[in-house]
Write a protein that holds these residues in place. Structure first.
Motif, PDB file in Angstrom:
ATOM      1  N   SER A  33      41.639 -54.304  45.684  1.00 56.30           N
ATOM      2  CA  SER A  33      40.491 -55.156  45.402  1.00 56.30           C
ATOM      3  C   SER A  33      40.852 -56.625  45.580  1.00 56.30           C
ATOM      4  O   SER A  33      40.096 -57.391  46.185  1.00 56.30           O
ATOM      5  N   ARG A  34      42.026 -57.010  45.072  1.00 59.92           N
ATOM      6  CA  ARG A  34      42.475 -58.396  45.196  1.00 59.92           C
ATOM      7  C   ARG A  34      42.768 -58.738  46.658  1.00 59.92           C
ATOM      8  O   ARG A  34      42.518 -59.847  47.113  1.00 59.92           O
ATOM      9  N   ILE A  37      39.557 -59.613  48.451  1.00 65.12           N
ATOM     10  CA  ILE A  37      39.122 -60.979  48.136  1.00 65.12           C
ATOM     11  C   ILE A  37      39.964 -61.977  48.916  1.00 65.12           C
ATOM     12  O   ILE A  37      39.464 -62.949  49.489  1.00 65.12           O
ATOM     13  N   GLN A  41      39.035 -64.986  51.664  1.00 66.82           N
ATOM     14  CA  GLN A  41      39.451 -66.369  51.457  1.00 66.82           C
ATOM     15  C   GLN A  41      40.306 -66.857  52.627  1.00 66.82           C
ATOM     16  O   GLN A  41      40.189 -68.008  53.069  1.00 66.82           O
ATOM     17  N   GLN A  70      41.070 -64.536  43.631  1.00 64.75           N
ATOM     18  CA  GLN A  70      40.174 -64.593  42.487  1.00 64.75           C
ATOM     19  C   GLN A  70      38.716 -64.654  42.931  1.00 64.75           C
ATOM     20  O   GLN A  70      38.375 -65.326  43.910  1.00 64.75           O
ATOM     21  N   LYS A  71      37.842 -63.980  42.182  1.00 68.55           N
ATOM     22  CA  LYS A  71      36.408 -64.076  42.410  1.00 68.55           C
ATOM     23  C   LYS A  71      35.895 -65.425  41.899  1.00 68.55           C
ATOM     24  O   LYS A  71      36.520 -66.030  41.021  1.00 68.55           O
ATOM     25  N   GLU A  73      33.587 -66.212  39.822  1.00 67.10           N
ATOM     26  CA  GLU A  73      33.381 -66.260  38.373  1.00 67.10           C
ATOM     27  C   GLU A  73      34.694 -66.364  37.601  1.00 67.10           C
ATOM     28  O   GLU A  73      34.719 -66.831  36.462  1.00 67.10           O
ATOM     29  N   GLU A  74      35.797 -65.941  38.211  1.00 67.31           N
ATOM     30  CA  GLU A  74      37.096 -66.048  37.558  1.00 67.31           C
ATOM     31  C   GLU A  74      37.655 -67.463  37.624  1.00 67.31           C
ATOM     32  O   GLU A  74      38.614 -67.785  36.931  1.00 67.31           O
TER      33      GLU A  74
END
Length: 355
Positions: A33-34, A37, A41, A70-71, A73-74
């Motif tokens: 998942s990371r 993301i 980026q 990181q998303k 919202e994070e």
């Protein structure tokens, strides 16, 4: 996978990035998942920098950072200022007027004169040893405390000729809500009442968390009598008056961004001498960050055909991916509203003995 391979060949592989920042994930699912993301980026970095290299449309390059997995919202801790309120501070009294203007960038002078560059005004408080080392707020939304403490440190050097590193942990622990987004004036108000002790007497926790207020009995290193807003009479063009203020002292500035993406760009800027950040707006009051403006200067533009002016800002995100200082475009429509909400402390010439 073709897009991923193209991305990784541009800068670094995900494995190289994980090793660089010593990343650890709880499971393969989390890691995947990371990584997804991070891939997005990384593509953003590539596309932005290609655009920068090929045109005048961007004034800075960006890079992968510790936060690239990181998303959005994070990363909410980067939006560390509470929304402006008209009550409680003079600094935000014209916020809606400024936000409604929708300022755009003005084009720089197309004629370059080397003599003009040499003779343009320049101020850098770092050169005179009036600025302490860059601190790291880590993942706490407390830029308002860090910028205020940095300002007091610098003003104490001006007034008392002593560069003292002050405790941010004291304010985080002792101001109600000190570990959440707030206003710069709240930090100044606390120091007006209680002063501030040295960092060595009240060190920053590691990892950085808020705790019980332990200020009683600590020796006061610096006291301030009040804080003031930079007096701006021309809110349509506040930078000349703000320049006068920064010539006399470092000033805390509230930066407003047009979007979370622009704030993300600011956080991932490459710290190259030629890079100057800008964001033409219109700005969003909820996407804000506080910094200390420690000077201004000028440099040749990218095409060597003219001059770009800039503000020098001290940040509080550590020095891992940056040197802690960034340039923001100056005299180009009040970028990020940098000149609109300036504030500074008035330091006493004598200090007390107890907080």
């Amino acid at each position: 996978m073709e897009q991923l391979e193209d991305t990784e060949s541009y800068s670094m592989t995900f494995e190289q990035w994980v090793k660089k920042y010593d990343k650890h994930y709880d499971s393969e699912e989390v890691r995947d998942s990371r990584r997804n993301i991070w891939v997005k980026q990384s593509m953003k970095v590539k596309q932005h920098n290609i655009k920068y290299d090929a045109s005048k449309e961007t004034g800075y390059r960006i890079q992968l950072t510790r936060w690239s997995d990181q998303k959005p919202e994070e990363l909410s801790w980067m939006r560390c200022l509470a929304p402006p309120t008209p009550a409680g501070t003079q600094a935000f009294q014209n916020d809606q007027l400024c936000l409604d203007r929708g300022l755009t960038i003005s084009e720089p002078d197309s004629v370059f004169d080397e003599d003009l560059l040499r003779n343009l005004p320049r101020v850098d408080w770092r050169e005179n040893d009036h600025v302490t080392a860059v601190k790291n707020q880590q993942r706490k939304p407390v830029c308002w405390i860090f910028s205020a403490v940095s300002a007091v440190e610098s003003h104490n050097k001006i007034v008392n000729n002593e560069l003292v590193v002050l405790s941010v942990q004291q304010l985080v622990d002792c101001i109600p809500g000190g570990d959440r987004a707030g206003h710069v004036y709240q930090a100044f108000n606390y120091m007006v009442k209680r002063g501030c002790t040295r960092e060595e007497n009240y060190p920053q926790n590691s990892p950085f968390v808020s705790g019980q207020c332990l200020s009683v009995g600590k020796e006061v290193a610096v006291e301030i009598s009040r804080w003031e807003s930079v007096n701006i009479s021309n809110h349509l063009n506040p930078e000349p008056e703000f320049e006068t203020a920064v010539t006399e002292r470092p000033v805390v500035a509230t930066l407003l961004f047009s979007s979370e993406e622009k704030l993300s760009n600011f956080s991932s800027m490459k710290n190259n001498e030629e890079d100057i950040f800008f964001d033409a707006g219109p700005y969003v009051s909820g996407v804000a960050h506080a910094v200390l403006v420690v000077g201004f200067g000028s440099q040749l533009n990218k095409e060597n055909t003219g001059i770009d002016n800039y503000w020098i800002v001290k940040n509080s995100w550590g020095t891992e991916d940056h040197l802690g200082y960034l340039k923001i475009a100056k005299d180009r429509g009040n970028q990020c509203m940098i000149a609109s909400y300036g504030m500074y402390p008035v330091v006493k010439r004598t200090a007390g003995t107890e907080v």
